[in-house]
Design an enzyme around this catalytic site. Structure first.
Site, PDB file in Angstrom:
ATOM      1  N   HIS A 139      -5.457  -3.204  -5.313  1.00 21.02           N
ATOM      2  CA  HIS A 139      -6.637  -3.948  -5.731  1.00 21.02           C
ATOM      3  C   HIS A 139      -7.414  -3.111  -6.738  1.00 21.02           C
ATOM      4  CE1 HIS A 139     -10.578  -6.003  -5.419  1.00 21.02           C
ATOM      5  NE2 HIS A 139      -9.838  -7.048  -5.152  1.00 21.02           N
TER       6      HIS A 139
ATOM      7  N   ASP B   1      -4.279 -11.448  -0.314  1.00 24.69           N
ATOM      8  CA  ASP B   1      -3.135 -12.326  -0.555  1.00 24.69           C
ATOM      9  C   ASP B   1      -1.941 -11.979   0.336  1.00 24.69           C
ATOM     10  OD1 ASP B   1      -4.379 -13.810  -2.642  1.00 24.69           O
ATOM     11  OD2 ASP B   1      -4.030 -12.133  -4.003  1.00 24.69           O
TER      12      ASP B   1
END
Length: 457
Positions: free
Chosen positions: A334, A393
């Site tokens: 991320h 996700d």
């Protein structure tokens, strides 16, 4: 099957010529970005974001800066100052649905009282129904293979049904926000049914939204053929919606809302633009890449618990020899979070009980193994000491799969949650921004003289 396609009059030879012309005349060497100090992706060289505004809505905290160096920490996500963990735990203790409450918090600035929440939920319930003939005229007459495109188009179409679409007072934007928050679940479910009918060759099941049920309950009721669900399933989906509701002003789709809103455009245009941004595989569409990656992994591994076999397959993905050839392990890493993504942590915790009940324990164990092995393998293969954690996700697709939701709805569900964050950012930008957002681009073209038609090569 009726594909609703238009004939293509542009031949491949012409397309190739036009495309080659673009490539030859549009090259920008990578070293120029450093020479002119251009912030690619509005990111600084150390990975931090370029400061482009201020917000009271959400904070995404994933590292500390210690003498100019990024120091990894456990991720923290706050909504209006409230830790998202605290919000979820409070709702679990009281055994309540919470997405509408989080919507109130983000759009209004504080947690509602019982009376305020009841009135807010009642208003949402009344707003769920789409305008007369909207489904027939705007969804069924032009069905789409991709529900995100239909959601963006339907959002724009709602402009025509609004008696006061352009006014940018807080009251009018708030009214529009409540309406969109209520209607998104109905739009995506009807768009999904149209896709089933026209592109998948299946039957449609058009259920009427229930004004007395929560957003999560309505989604399951509208999407499932029999309209049935249990409380545990609806509460898990509710948690997904809460965790996707907001992620700061710098994420791509929320920044899109900020940019478009700063121009003075209407709510429907700004939100349709955000839907379009979220669709991209580098943003909300990444959840589909994760699902596809694990489907391929399961098909190529005879033993999902074999650590060495899983590690070897991850190496192949990083080498571009497996997966989609991109060299990316989707669901890992991320831009801000380092040690952990709080959304992934909360979703994994909520998903585990249902995984055990529904026979998905082996799939969840594989995902957790990938989460465990990837950081060390990535560091060794890439020679990088950058910390890496699973992002949201990694687990959202599994949750949706356990709930029996179709893959074509995974990203639209993200949009259905993020609408409250988008509307809160729109309200904040319209009332506090004051200027149109217009960054600068370095021009590289040199001045050239005009060439007459017959002299051009």
């Amino acid at each position: 099957m009726n594909c609703h396609c238009q004939p293509n009059f542009v031949n491949e030879e012409l397309l190739h010529e036009l495309s080659e012309s673009f490539r030859l005349n549009s090259r920008m060497p990578g070293e120029l970005y450093a020479r002119y100090d251009v912030k690619r992706g509005l990111r600084n060289a150390d990975g931090t974001g370029v400061l482009a505004g201020m917000t009271r809505l959400g904070n995404v905290h994933g590292y500390l800066l210690n003498e100019g160096e990024r120091e990894p920490i456990e991720g923290r996500l706050t909504y209006r100052g409230y830790n998202v963990y605290d919000l979820i735990h409070g709702l679990e203790q009281e055994n309540r649905f919470g997405f509408e409450e989080v919507g109130y918090l983000l759009m209004c600035g504080k947690l509602p009282t019982r009376r305020q929440l009841d009135e807010f939920q009642h208003t949402i319930g009344l707003e769920r129904a789409l305008p007369d003939n909207f489904t027939e005229d705007m969804i069924m007459r032009a069905p789409s293979r991709d529900i995100m495109n239909k959601l963006a188009g339907a959002t724009l179409a709602l402009y025509s049904y609004d008696e006061n679409p352009d006014e940018t007072t807080v009251e009018n934007i708030m009214r529009q926000g409540i309406s969109l928050m209520a209607k998104f679940p109905v739009i995506i479910s009807h768009a999904y049914q149209a896709k089933r009918r026209y592109f998948d060759g299946d039957s449609m099941f058009l259920h009427v939204p229930d004004p007395d049920r929560s957003t999560a309950e309505n989604i399951l009721h509208l999407v499932r053929p029999n309209g049935k669900f249990n409380d545990e399933e609806a509460k898990l989906l509710d948690r997904c919606l809460i965790l996707h509701a907001e992620h700061g002003g710098g994420n791509n789709s929320s920044f899109t809302v900020r940019v478009t809103s700063s121009s003075g455009t209407d709510t429907y245009s700004a939100i349709a633009a955000a839907v379009s941004a979220l669709k991209g595989p580098r943003h909300g569409g990444a959840n589909l890449r994760v699902v596809k990656q694990f489907e391929e992994m399961k098909a190529n591994l005879s033993d999902w618990t074999d650590r060495d076999a899983v590690a070897d397959y991850l190496c192949k993905i990083l080498d571009g020899a497996a997966g989609d050839g991109s060299g990316l392990i989707y669901g890992m890493g991320h831009a801000i979070y380092t040690k952990s993504d709080p959304r992934a942590v909360a979703l994994k915790q909520a998903a585990r009980p249902l995984a055990e009940k529904t026979g998905f324990s082996k799939e969840m164990a594989l995902i957790e193994l990938v989460e465990e092995l990837t950081p060390a393998i990535f560091a060794e293969k890439k020679g990088s000491d950058k910390p890496m954690c699973a992002n949201v996700d990694m687990y959202s697709g599994l949750v949706y799969k356990m709930l029996g939701l179709p893959k074509s709805l995974y990203t639209p569900l993200f949009a259905t949650a993020r609408i409250v964050g988008w509307m809160a950012h729109r309200l904040e930008e319209v009332t506090t921004g004051g200027k149109i957002i217009r960054p600068a681009y370095k021009p590289l073209s040199k001045t050239v003289p005009y060439v007459n038609m017959d002299e051009r090569s």
